[in-house]
Design an enzyme around this catalytic site. Structure first.
Site, PDB file in Angstrom:
ATOM      1  N   ASP A  21      22.353  14.641 -29.926  1.00 39.40           N
ATOM      2  CA  ASP A  21      22.379  15.615 -28.841  1.00 39.40           C
ATOM      3  C   ASP A  21      23.608  16.529 -28.737  1.00 39.40           C
ATOM      4  OD1 ASP A  21      20.526  13.576 -28.555  1.00 39.40           O
ATOM      5  OD2 ASP A  21      20.545  13.616 -26.389  1.00 39.40           O
TER       6      ASP A  21
ATOM      7  N   GLU B  40      24.533   0.864 -27.164  1.00 36.28           N
ATOM      8  CA  GLU B  40      23.876   2.089 -27.650  1.00 36.28           C
ATOM      9  C   GLU B  40      24.684   2.708 -28.801  1.00 36.28           C
ATOM     10  OE1 GLU B  40      23.519   5.051 -24.600  1.00 36.28           O
ATOM     11  OE2 GLU B  40      22.225   6.356 -25.798  1.00 36.28           O
TER      12      GLU B  40
HETATM   13  C1  GLC Z   1      19.804   9.804 -26.796  1.00 28.15           C
HETATM   14  C2  GLC Z   1      20.038   9.933 -28.301  1.00 28.15           C
HETATM   15  C3  GLC Z   1      18.713  10.026 -29.014  1.00 28.15           C
HETATM   16  C4  GLC Z   1      17.855   8.814 -28.646  1.00 28.15           C
HETATM   17  C5  GLC Z   1      17.726   8.662 -27.139  1.00 28.15           C
HETATM   18  C6  GLC Z   1      17.069   7.345 -26.733  1.00 28.15           C
HETATM   19  O1  GLC Z   1      19.217  10.944 -26.281  1.00 28.15           O
HETATM   20  O2  GLC Z   1      20.852  11.016 -28.575  1.00 28.15           O
HETATM   21  O3  GLC Z   1      18.898  10.101 -30.391  1.00 28.15           O
HETATM   22  O4  GLC Z   1      16.594   8.912 -29.220  1.00 28.15           O
HETATM   23  O5  GLC Z   1      19.001   8.684 -26.543  1.00 28.15           O
HETATM   24  O6  GLC Z   1      17.757   6.255 -27.250  1.00 28.15           O
END
Ligand code: GLC
Length: 429
Positions: free
Chosen positions: A160, A391
């Site tokens: 992102d 994460e």
């Molecule tokens: C964030 C990450 C993306 C992922 C999402 C859910 O937006 O940047 O890559 O898929 O979280 O984990």
């Protein structure tokens, strides 16, 4: 069985919402595209049926034009922004209106290659869906047919707020008529570990444009506020297309061979457009201006996974890999630690993400760079052993960042420890 394996299985079970898995509760309460792909890979080690269900439920949300959306909103949740009412996808189940890195065909192929006749049967059922999603990428994200896949929103890249996108975002104007909104992510995670408000306004401005043109891909490609090429999507798609061809061969679907082979040729050729001579590496690039991003990322390192580049290019990328690993205690960071924009705790501007490590390690091994591959794989395991299923992680301290009890982190851990996970493990946890 190691305690962490039990914990990884528990995380996946707790994030199960009945047929699909959320990345983590509260922060991400829906089904995400590439998260589900990796989650299926982890689930497969202890429950094959459930792994296939994860993929089938994601494909259930595939659009008629072949696109697999990046989020599937199966229930409403006021605690998440931007939800279905903001995207206006106008389909059932409601979804977001961009895609995400296409890892699915690779994961399906891997499950079939390692698996049982049951896995081949399931793959046959879904093959045409995978074909349609690859065709969508080739046609809607490369309408000029030069083998360079465009991305129209940083969210589509899955990385992102990577500094790669600062370039494209610098041209995005935030329109006055943009509806006011309240972010929810920063109520769940420390503000300094998430994208800034200014970035968020631009993300919303791109969504605003897409909605205004009814998510028409042609208009978005020609006139949309953001159009960049991402080494992540480019290399993941190329790798997945090669795996799709393997699958077609195994399933004896001869009618499809030519089309898939042409995609492979095009993507291989297009990948060279991402070679930045000044940096000496593969970098993101603005499609409209031709301007390059100037940083090596964990997505640049996926060139090995796609087996892209001549011997000289591979050697330069190998050297970058070693240099960057020497600068961190835990590899592989999402942005070059020697670059001024490096931020070790802010999301995709420095932290380590396990799904990327997994793909980088696999590619390095396949290209014969075993030492670097094992170094990254060891760091990956160590991060989870010391800090749990976070994460993302700080590449210097190894500390956990962002959400906790994360599905794809658990799945990668299971994949890496797969020799220790047996079929009936689920019953014992
Ligand atoms: C964030 C990450 C993306 C992922 C999402 C859910 O937006 O940047 O890559 O898929 O979280 O984990």
């Amino acid at each position: 069985m190691n305690e962490m394996i039990k914990e990884a299985i528990n995380v996946l079970k707790e994030n199960d919402r009945g047929g699909y898995t959320v990345p983590t509760s509260r922060l991400y309460p829906f089904q995400w595209n590439w998260d589900s792909g990796f989650t299926a890979m982890g689930l497969w080690h202890f429950n094959k049926w459930r792994a296939w269900l994860e993929i089938i439920s994601l494909l259930d949300a595939q659009w008629e034009n072949g696109m697999i959306p990046h989020i599937v909103f199966r229930q409403s949740d006021p605690d998440y922004f931007p939800g279905p009412d903001i995207w206006h996808s106008n389909n059932e189940p409601p979804t977001s209106c961009v895609s995400q890195p296409p890892v699915l065909a690779t994961i399906v192929w891997q499950m079939v290659e390692k698996g049982t006749p049951y896995d081949s049967r399931k793959a046959k059922e879904i093959f045409s869906r995978l074909m349609a999603s690859h065709r969508w990428f080739m046609e809607s994200r490369d309408p000029v047919n030069d083998g360079v896949i465009a991305t129209v929103h940083p969210w589509e890249t899955g990385r992102d707020n990577c500094p790669d996108w600062d370039l494209g975002l610098s041209n995005v104007e935030v329109p006055e008529e943009l509806e006011t909104y309240i972010r929810r992510d920063t109520t769940h995670v420390e503000t300094e570990q998430r994208p800034t408000q200014q970035e968020y306004d631009k993300y919303m401005a791109i969504v605003h444009f897409g909605k205004k043109v009814g998510w028409d891909n042609d208009t978005i490609y020609r006139e949309g506020p953001f159009l960049m090429a991402d080494p992540g999507i480019q290399f993941i798609l190329l790798r997945a297309t090669k795996d799709l061809l393997q699958l077609a061969k195994l399933l004896k679907l001869e009618a499809e061979f030519d089309e898939i082979q042409q995609w492979i040729n095009k993507l291989t050729q297009g990948s060279q457009w991402l070679w930045n001579d000044i940096v000496g590496g593969f970098c993101a690039r603005d499609i409209r201006t031709g301007e390059f991003s100037d940083g090596i990322t964990n997505a640049s390192m996926l060139c090995f996974y796609a087996n892209v580049g001549n011997a000289e290019q591979k050697e330069k990328m190998r050297a970058h890999c070693e240099r960057i690993l020497d600068k961190c205690n835990y590899g592989f960071p999402s942005w070059d630690p020697e670059h001024k924009s490096f931020d070790k705790i802010r999301y995709w501007r420095g932290p380590v993400w396990l799904v990327m490590n997994y793909m980088i390690g696999k590619g390095l091994l396949e290209c014969g760079f075993d030492k670097l591959a094992y170094r990254i794989m060891n760091d990956t395991k160590m991060l989870v052993d010391n800090a749990g299923m976070a994460e993302y992680f700080d590449p210097m301290e190894g500390s956990p960042l962002g959400g906790r009890n994360f599905s794809w982190t658990a799945a990668i851990y299971l994949e890496m420890c797969s020799a220790d996970v047996s079929e009936d493990t689920i019953n014992r946890v």
